[in-house]
Design an enzyme around this catalytic site. Structure first.
Site: not given
Ligand code: NAD
Length: 471
Positions: A169, A244, A278, A378
């Protein structure tokens, strides 16, 4: 307009005629693509396809897996310019950086698995036991928007290499490269059902994926907020999870370090992808007596970072990926001013000449209190907090003083000293004196930054269960 009203299920493109989600261009705000806001039913079909394909793929030979990875690698190389431009438009990363990073990394990571897979020991002997490493089962992969294809590749390549089947997804904010990936995989020898992709919102299709009993593992990259939901859902039927998540990484500049070099290295890292990284070094810890000089150096470094059209070769700082992200970052910049930090560069106003798109000024705060919200939370934008410290013990305490632990950096004229300090940081990676990125080193977080590791053999092991035969 890229109309992508379809999902990839059981080796076929399945049309979607329901509601669509708009995808925006970061630099202009224009709608550039539409993808399905798929329903739970589509996700259930994809999970059933992955489940049906598991028995056979889990027994696939090394040659079969290597053939698919080779074909995937060739496809990623061939379509690299298109991948770079797509991510540059969706996320805002300048094309000069998007080419090696957003398009180059997925191919490079695939190559690391091509190289390590033939030598990986799927069985080993321990006394009178044969220890076997078996694929975990159907894996649900949920990914964010900031490095949209890279995050996907880091999951699906080792999962498929391990013998798992997957349902992806992708992020609904930057989904187009997942379609490119599905097109590439569609042209490989991968059997139907091994890779499936359903696009949609987290609350619907994501929710179905994390709660479905036939999904034995969820590999997630995204916010700590969503990671919490996944950990709770996984607890109900003891799914395996790899998370992650966010970070608030510290760059510790020791008193004997080359201050100019360390500040430049930290600023460049913090502003990569407009801070939408991140691992960004968003807290710069400097000796108190060097604080003002560090602020001047940081201000001079960001002055060169004028935001511009990410598709132009000369642009070094692009916009943020969405209006929501821009507004969130501006609110944090206002908060920093309210919290009493010194605004050294940038600020909450839109940068000059950027009336369209999601631009924010590169911003530096000085005299930031370690417990203030801008130093703890963050921000995910081009915002650097400079924090003064009095001695090394205090610097380490401040560096370790957030809920996160994803990355970090230490700078010193004495490498051995820098390494000793690095060993005290409660974080999954530390860059010592600007050490180069290594795609074979384990990557992941302590604390609220994550569970599990990606990249290299550690990334492969995430998708394997251990079985021992007593002989
Ligand atoms: P997000 O958590 O909003 O979304 C990530 C994914 O989760 C998307 O595909 C989203 O549709 C899905 N999602 C959202 N709600 C959900 C639910 N209730 N159930 C299942 N799936 C759900 O994050 P974002 O805004 O897309 O990304 C930014 C974040 O990602 C930042 O906090 C960043 O630090 C983190 N990030 C971490 C790493 C790492 O490797 N540690 C790498 C890149 C980004």
């Amino acid at each position: 307009m890229n109309e992508l009203s379809k999902n990839y299920i059981n080796g076929q493109w399945v049309r979607w005629s329901g509601e669509l989600i708009d995808v925006h261009e970061a630099g202009t705000g224009d709608v550039i693509a539409r993808v399905p806001a798929s329903g739970r039913e589509e996700m259930e079909q994809a999970i059933a396809a992955a489940d049906a394909a598991f028995e056979s793929w889990s027994e696939s030979t090394l040659e079969q897996r290597l053939t698919v990875l080779e074909q995937l690698h060739a496809g990623l190389k061939e379509r690299a310019p298109e991948i770079a431009e797509t991510v540059s438009r969706e996320v805002g990363m300048p094309i000069k950086l998007a080419t090696p990073i957003q398009a180059g990394m997925p191919a490079a990571v695939t190559k690391t698995y091509l190289k390590l897979l033939p030598d990986f020991q799927f069985t080993e002997q321990s006394g009178n036991s044969e220890v076997q490493y078996a694929p975990v089962g159907v894996v649900g992969c949920i990914t964010p928007w900031n490095y949209p294809l890279h995050q996907v590749i880091l999951k699906i390549v080792p999962a498929i290499a391990a013998g798992c089947t997957v349902v992806l997804k992708p992020s609904e904010i930057a989904p187009q490269t997942a379609y490119i990936l599905a097109e590439i995989l569609d042209g490989t020898d991968l059997p139907k059902g091994v890779f499936n992709m359903v696009c949609g919102l987290g609350q619907t299709v994501g929710d179905t994926l994390i709660k479905h009993p036939d999904v034995r593992m969820v590999s997630f990259t995204g916010s700590t907020r969503t990671g919490h939901l996944i950990a709770h859902a996984a607890a109900d039927d003891f799914k395996r999870i790899a998370l992650e998540m966010g970070g608030k990484s510290a760059s510790v500049i020791l008193p004997d370090a080359d201050l100019a070099g360390a500040v430049k290295g930290t600023v460049n890292n913090c502003l990569l992808n407009s801070g939408q990284t991140c691992t960004a070094l968003t807290r710069m810890l400097v000796p108190a007596d060097k604080h003002d000089e560090a602020c001047e150096l940081a201000a001079a470094a960001v002055a060169k970072m004028t935001p511009g059209n990410p598709l132009e070769e000369t642009t070094r700082l692009g916009p943020l990926s969405s209006a929501q992200q821009r507004d969130r970052v501006i609110d944090y910049i206002k908060l920093g001013i309210e919290e009493g930090a010194t605004l050294v560069a940038g600020g909450p106003e839109a940068p000059e000449g950027c009336d369209k798109g999601y631009f924010v000024k590169a911003t530096v705060f000085g005299n930031v209190r370690p417990d203030s919200r801008i130093a703890q939370e963050e921000i995910f934008g081009p915002v650097l907090s400079i924090i003064p410290y009095n001695d090394e013990a205090e610097a380490i305490r401040i560096a370790n003083g957030t809920q996160y632990g994803l990355s970090g950096a230490v700078w010193s004229a004495d490498d051995a000293h820098a390494k000793r300090v690095a060993g005290k940081l409660r974080t999954g990676q530390v860059t010592v004196n600007g050490g180069a990125f290594n795609a074979l080193a384990p990557f992941g977080g302590f604390g609220h930054s994550g569970l599990g590791r990606e990249f290299g053999k550690w990334g492969l092991e995430e998708f394997l269960e251990v079985r021992s035969l007593q002989l």
